[in-house]
Structure formats: C-alpha cells, structure tokens
Enzyme design. Sequence first.
Site, PDB file in Angstrom:
ATOM      1  N   ASP A   1      34.584  52.134  25.259  1.00  0.00           N
ATOM      2  CA  ASP A   1      34.868  52.559  26.634  1.00  0.00           C
ATOM      3  C   ASP A   1      33.699  53.400  27.116  1.00  0.00           C
ATOM      4  O   ASP A   1      33.215  54.265  26.385  1.00  0.00           O
ATOM      5  CB  ASP A   1      36.173  53.380  26.662  1.00  0.00           C
ATOM      6  CG  ASP A   1      36.797  53.422  28.048  1.00  0.00           C
ATOM      7  OD1 ASP A   1      36.112  53.842  28.994  1.00  0.00           O
ATOM      8  OD2 ASP A   1      37.970  53.029  28.167  1.00  0.00           O
TER       9      ASP A   1
ATOM     10  N   ASP B   1      28.515  50.920  27.548  1.00  0.00           N
ATOM     11  CA  ASP B   1      28.797  50.020  28.663  1.00  0.00           C
ATOM     12  C   ASP B   1      28.578  48.589  28.163  1.00  0.00           C
ATOM     13  O   ASP B   1      27.482  48.242  27.726  1.00  0.00           O
ATOM     14  CB  ASP B   1      27.807  50.380  29.791  1.00  0.00           C
ATOM     15  CG  ASP B   1      27.946  49.474  30.997  1.00  0.00           C
ATOM     16  OD1 ASP B   1      28.669  48.455  30.909  1.00  0.00           O
ATOM     17  OD2 ASP B   1      27.317  49.780  32.019  1.00  0.00           O
TER      18      ASP B   1
ATOM     19  N   PHE C   1      40.075  44.880  28.154  1.00  0.00           N
ATOM     20  CA  PHE C   1      40.607  45.499  29.371  1.00  0.00           C
ATOM     21  C   PHE C   1      39.502  45.974  30.308  1.00  0.00           C
ATOM     22  O   PHE C   1      39.743  46.134  31.501  1.00  0.00           O
ATOM     23  CB  PHE C   1      41.410  46.762  29.024  1.00  0.00           C
ATOM     24  CG  PHE C   1      42.690  46.538  28.273  1.00  0.00           C
ATOM     25  CD1 PHE C   1      43.835  46.145  28.942  1.00  0.00           C
ATOM     26  CD2 PHE C   1      42.752  46.739  26.908  1.00  0.00           C
ATOM     27  CE1 PHE C   1      45.023  45.967  28.263  1.00  0.00           C
ATOM     28  CE2 PHE C   1      43.936  46.563  26.216  1.00  0.00           C
ATOM     29  CZ  PHE C   1      45.073  46.173  26.889  1.00  0.00           C
TER      30      PHE C   1
ATOM     31  N   ASN D   1      29.685  43.896  37.209  1.00  0.00           N
ATOM     32  CA  ASN D   1      30.315  44.623  36.104  1.00  0.00           C
ATOM     33  C   ASN D   1      31.364  43.766  35.390  1.00  0.00           C
ATOM     34  O   ASN D   1      31.345  43.642  34.168  1.00  0.00           O
ATOM     35  CB  ASN D   1      30.957  45.904  36.641  1.00  0.00           C
ATOM     36  CG  ASN D   1      31.518  46.769  35.530  1.00  0.00           C
ATOM     37  OD1 ASN D   1      30.764  47.336  34.739  1.00  0.00           O
ATOM     38  ND2 ASN D   1      32.839  46.846  35.441  1.00  0.00           N
TER      39      ASN D   1
ATOM     40  N   SER E   1      45.638  39.048  35.695  1.00  0.00           N
ATOM     41  CA  SER E   1      46.516  39.622  36.712  1.00  0.00           C
ATOM     42  C   SER E   1      47.253  38.534  37.473  1.00  0.00           C
ATOM     43  O   SER E   1      46.724  37.426  37.671  1.00  0.00           O
ATOM     44  CB  SER E   1      45.641  40.410  37.688  1.00  0.00           C
ATOM     45  OG  SER E   1      46.347  40.707  38.858  1.00  0.00           O
TER      46      SER E   1
ATOM     47  N   TYR F   1      37.819  41.665  43.650  1.00  0.00           N
ATOM     48  CA  TYR F   1      38.413  42.077  42.374  1.00  0.00           C
ATOM     49  C   TYR F   1      39.227  40.932  41.773  1.00  0.00           C
ATOM     50  O   TYR F   1      39.056  40.566  40.609  1.00  0.00           O
ATOM     51  CB  TYR F   1      39.319  43.308  42.571  1.00  0.00           C
ATOM     52  CG  TYR F   1      40.342  43.433  41.487  1.00  0.00           C
ATOM     53  CD1 TYR F   1      39.970  43.907  40.240  1.00  0.00           C
ATOM     54  CD2 TYR F   1      41.659  43.011  41.677  1.00  0.00           C
ATOM     55  CE1 TYR F   1      40.894  43.969  39.208  1.00  0.00           C
ATOM     56  CE2 TYR F   1      42.580  43.069  40.661  1.00  0.00           C
ATOM     57  CZ  TYR F   1      42.198  43.543  39.427  1.00  0.00           C
ATOM     58  OH  TYR F   1      43.115  43.580  38.411  1.00  0.00           O
TER      59      TYR F   1
ATOM     60  N   LYS G   1      38.882  38.228  38.266  1.00  0.00           N
ATOM     61  CA  LYS G   1      39.904  37.842  37.273  1.00  0.00           C
ATOM     62  C   LYS G   1      39.938  36.312  37.146  1.00  0.00           C
ATOM     63  O   LYS G   1      39.978  35.771  36.048  1.00  0.00           O
ATOM     64  CB  LYS G   1      41.281  38.374  37.653  1.00  0.00           C
ATOM     65  CG  LYS G   1      41.422  39.886  37.559  1.00  0.00           C
ATOM     66  CD  LYS G   1      41.333  40.396  36.131  1.00  0.00           C
ATOM     67  CE  LYS G   1      41.505  41.895  36.030  1.00  0.00           C
ATOM     68  NZ  LYS G   1      41.042  42.444  34.726  1.00  0.00           N
TER      69      LYS G   1
ATOM     70  N   ARG H   1      58.025  43.679  44.461  1.00  0.00           N
ATOM     71  CA  ARG H   1      57.094  43.401  43.363  1.00  0.00           C
ATOM     72  C   ARG H   1      57.831  43.446  42.040  1.00  0.00           C
ATOM     73  O   ARG H   1      58.903  44.051  41.940  1.00  0.00           O
ATOM     74  CB  ARG H   1      55.973  44.461  43.315  1.00  0.00           C
ATOM     75  CG  ARG H   1      55.036  44.468  44.511  1.00  0.00           C
ATOM     76  CD  ARG H   1      54.120  43.269  44.523  1.00  0.00           C
ATOM     77  NE  ARG H   1      53.224  43.297  45.671  1.00  0.00           N
ATOM     78  CZ  ARG H   1      53.514  42.796  46.876  1.00  0.00           C
ATOM     79  NH1 ARG H   1      54.693  42.226  47.094  1.00  0.00           N
ATOM     80  NH2 ARG H   1      52.638  42.854  47.845  1.00  0.00           N
TER      81      ARG H   1
ATOM     82  N   ASP I   1      48.839  42.197  51.885  1.00  0.00           N
ATOM     83  CA  ASP I   1      50.054  42.279  51.065  1.00  0.00           C
ATOM     84  C   ASP I   1      50.937  41.049  51.270  1.00  0.00           C
ATOM     85  O   ASP I   1      51.177  40.630  52.408  1.00  0.00           O
ATOM     86  CB  ASP I   1      50.872  43.530  51.434  1.00  0.00           C
ATOM     87  CG  ASP I   1      50.413  44.782  50.692  1.00  0.00           C
ATOM     88  OD1 ASP I   1      49.738  44.646  49.650  1.00  0.00           O
ATOM     89  OD2 ASP I   1      50.726  45.893  51.166  1.00  0.00           O
TER      90      ASP I   1
HETATM   91  C1  WQD Z   1      52.989  47.756  45.723  1.00  0.00           C
HETATM   92  C2  WQD Z   1      53.786  47.791  47.009  1.00  0.00           C
HETATM   93  C3  WQD Z   1      52.461  48.039  48.988  1.00  0.00           C
HETATM   94  C4  WQD Z   1      51.056  52.100  48.238  1.00  0.00           C
HETATM   95  C5  WQD Z   1      47.961  45.692  43.166  1.00  0.00           C
HETATM   96  C6  WQD Z   1      46.842  44.697  43.098  1.00  0.00           C
HETATM   97  C7  WQD Z   1      47.118  43.707  42.031  1.00  0.00           C
HETATM   98  C8  WQD Z   1      47.424  44.394  40.720  1.00  0.00           C
HETATM   99  C9  WQD Z   1      48.426  45.485  40.843  1.00  0.00           C
HETATM  100  C10 WQD Z   1      45.670  44.551  39.128  1.00  0.00           C
HETATM  101  C11 WQD Z   1      53.134  46.978  48.119  1.00  0.00           C
HETATM  102  C12 WQD Z   1      53.373  49.229  48.794  1.00  0.00           C
HETATM  103  C13 WQD Z   1      51.686  50.882  48.122  1.00  0.00           C
HETATM  104  C14 WQD Z   1      51.483  53.007  49.277  1.00  0.00           C
HETATM  105  C15 WQD Z   1      53.137  51.395  49.940  1.00  0.00           C
HETATM  106  N1  WQD Z   1      46.291  45.005  40.142  1.00  0.00           N
HETATM  107  N2  WQD Z   1      52.705  50.524  48.950  1.00  0.00           N
HETATM  108  N3  WQD Z   1      52.512  52.605  50.077  1.00  0.00           N
HETATM  109  O1  WQD Z   1      49.371  45.518  45.890  1.00  0.00           O
HETATM  110  O2  WQD Z   1      51.361  44.706  44.540  1.00  0.00           O
HETATM  111  O3  WQD Z   1      49.175  45.018  43.456  1.00  0.00           O
HETATM  112  O4  WQD Z   1      48.071  46.345  41.906  1.00  0.00           O
HETATM  113  O5  WQD Z   1      45.524  43.427  38.789  1.00  0.00           O
HETATM  114  O6  WQD Z   1      46.037  42.868  41.951  1.00  0.00           O
HETATM  115  O7  WQD Z   1      46.733  44.049  44.337  1.00  0.00           O
HETATM  116  O8  WQD Z   1      50.440  46.998  44.103  1.00  0.00           O
HETATM  117  O9  WQD Z   1      51.103  49.345  43.919  1.00  0.00           O
HETATM  118  O10 WQD Z   1      49.284  48.720  45.570  1.00  0.00           O
HETATM  119  O11 WQD Z   1      51.633  48.068  46.021  1.00  0.00           O
HETATM  120  O12 WQD Z   1      54.049  51.094  50.694  1.00  0.00           O
HETATM  121  O13 WQD Z   1      50.933  54.101  49.448  1.00  0.00           O
HETATM  122  O14 WQD Z   1      53.825  49.135  47.464  1.00  0.00           O
HETATM  123  O15 WQD Z   1      52.375  47.674  50.333  1.00  0.00           O
HETATM  124  O16 WQD Z   1      54.168  46.382  48.851  1.00  0.00           O
HETATM  125  P1  WQD Z   1      50.107  45.495  44.637  1.00  0.00           P
HETATM  126  P2  WQD Z   1      50.549  48.360  44.882  1.00  0.00           P
END
Ligand code: WQD
Length: 340
Positions: free
Chosen positions: A31, A58, A80, A99, A124, A149, A153, A231, A296
């Site tokens: 890391d 790195d 990771f 990266n 992911s 990002y 993946k 989610r 979203d």
């Molecule tokens: C979850 C829900 C937001 C913050 C992301 C990446 C995805 C993966 C996981 C790695 C959504 C809502 C969020 C806030 C909110 N990463 N929200 N207010 O977008 O599902 O996934 O992380 O691989 O690739 O896109 O996760 O936790 O950002 O959001 O209302 O302040 O919470 O709109 O509906 P997401 P999240």
Amino acid sequence: MRVLVSGGAGYIGSHTVLKLVEAGHDVVVVDDFANSKPTVMNRLEGLTGQHIPLHAIDLTDRDKTEHLFAEERFDAVIHFAGFKAVGESVAKPLEYYENNLDSTISLVRAMRWHGVGTLVFSSSATVYGDHAPVPYQEDYTPLEAASPYGRTKVMNEHILSDVARAGDGMRVGLLRYFNPVGAHPSGRIGEDPQGIPNNLMPFIAQVAVGRRDRLVVFGDDYPTADGTCERDYIHVDDLAAGHVAAVEKVATLEEPVRAWNLGTGEGTSVLQMLHAFEKAVGHELPHEIGPRRPGDLPAYWADPTRAHAELGWRAEKTIEDMCADTWRWQSENPQGYPDA
Ligand code: WQD
C-alpha cells in the site's frame, strides 16, 4: 496460502486482511498510503496479534513491483489498490486511467514472471452500466460504466480476462461489489474518507458525530416506494469473507476467469438507511431533500445466487448491523484514524 493484498490498508482491504488472517492465511500488504493511513496497520496487528509485513510502494512503479515479487513468495494476490472517487475521476480522468490501469498491468506482469497464478480483483457493480436488468447478473454484457472510475473497472476486467484466457495458467476472480458499508464490530477499523464523503453511509455517520450539519438526500422523486434511490448495501465484513472464499476457490478454478456478485440481493432506500442509522444512534438526524445527483440510477441490487452456489458464501449481516457497526467505529474514532 500466502496472499499479497494490494491496498491492504484501505477500507475493504483492511477488513479482508483481518478475515484472511483469521482463516489461517499468511498476509503481506502492499500500500502506498495515497488514500489510507499507516495507523491501520497497527490496528490490524492489535486485532490479529500478528505482525503483518508491509511494503509501502506504488504499484505503478514496475521496478519496485518486480523487486517485491523477487523478494517474497506469494500463492495469490488480491488487488484492491486504486483510486475510487467517481466525481474526482470525471475531473481527473488521466490520473485515474494511469493509476488504475498501470498498477494492474505492473502487478500482473510481476505475477506472470514469478509464476503467481491466482488473482482476485476488486471490481464493482458499476460495470453493469445503466441498462442492465435488475437484479444484476454476472452474465450480462456488454459491460460499460458511466464514469472514468467505472471504466477503469471495466477495462481492468477486460485486461485480466484477456491475460487469463491467453492460457498460461493464470486464474482470475472478478468480485463485483454492490455498496460496501459498515465497519469491523470491534470499532477499531472502518471507513475513513478524506475530505467531504462522497458516499451515503460515511456522510450520515459524520452528521451523527457532528462533523457535518445535515444530510442532503439527493432526490425524492424517483420511481421507488419512498421516492429515494435504492441500493444493495453490504456489510464490509461479509464482503471481506467473500474475498477469502473467492481466493480459495480461484486457486482451483477450471476456467481461466469467473465473475461473482457480492451483494445481499436486497435494495434499501436512502431514507430507510437514514432511519436505520437514527435508530442505531438513538435520535433523529438533520436532513433535507435536495436535487437529484447527476448519474444516479433509481434502484439496483445484486442477484447473489452464483456466489452462494460456487463460493458457498452469502451475506449475513443486516442493515441494523451495518448501522450499529458504523456508528461504533465513527463514535469511537470521530476524526477517523489518527495520523501517527
Ligand atoms: C448511495 C445513495 C445517492 C450521498 C458509488 C459508486 C459505485 C460504488 C459505490 C465503487 C444514492 C444517495 C449519497 C449523499 C444521498 N463504488 N446519497 N446523499 O452512488 O450507489 O455508488 O459507491 O465501486 O461505483 O458510484 O453510492 O453511497 O454515493 O450513494 O442522498 O450525501 O445515496 O444519491 O442514491 P452509489 P453512494
């Protein structure tokens, strides 16, 4: 097995290191602490009662990576390490591609050169893109993603699949995570985002501990039961256990590459999560409804059938566990990990 964990000081990496040690594996961490703190290693040693060898390099540095593999012997690698902020990747795409792709290529070159044939990759659910039917299934194609990002993946999945299929004995497991949350039940390790959290759970946790005024819920006019996005939140401890099951399985895989979803199979809305967290804390948390966040999707979750059938793994922890463990971590470490 002797397992090299890249990004082992990170959020999911650190929980996986712990689970690997508990399962009797030898672990070595690599890391560069670009997005994690060295204190994590002390906490892991406290929890395991073992010294965990660390290489602070790195992985995009090919000479150093090569040197690491020349010095140490590994049976498998869990990869990771990588940049992971969706929004930042839109602003800095080149840094993300450089990266996240260079580190994988450098790692796989060293693995092939030194005869290490087992790799588990941290992928992911974002690779399912915007059009896959819900619940997401591993066979779905074509893979695509809506951010640089996410595209790293997808690209890393292709790179690893191509190398494995080229047929010199490499075996690759692709783990597609849904929304990892929670913390180790000890409260000693957890998620420690730098700056303002991008993700829901760490944001709620920082509101609860007084570091943020209020949660802004990004939209309540989605076509879901309560209007907020749904989610598939998965406890990081369950996720970590999925990696142990996967690395053991990949070593014996017949086919060169296999993907597994790691999720619970259930959707939870933003408001449901907020209310579950309020229960864990014992009082209401300030929040307001704001506009939708661009990009979203309304609702998605995993079909976790394959991981259960092939890895013997399934997520066991509830939303209540996720909130209670996050709250324990955040309340006992209000500013995250100390610097030293
Ligand atoms: C979850 C829900 C937001 C913050 C992301 C990446 C995805 C993966 C996981 C790695 C959504 C809502 C969020 C806030 C909110 N990463 N929200 N207010 O977008 O599902 O996934 O992380 O691989 O690739 O896109 O996760 O936790 O950002 O959001 O209302 O302040 O919470 O709109 O509906 P997401 P999240």
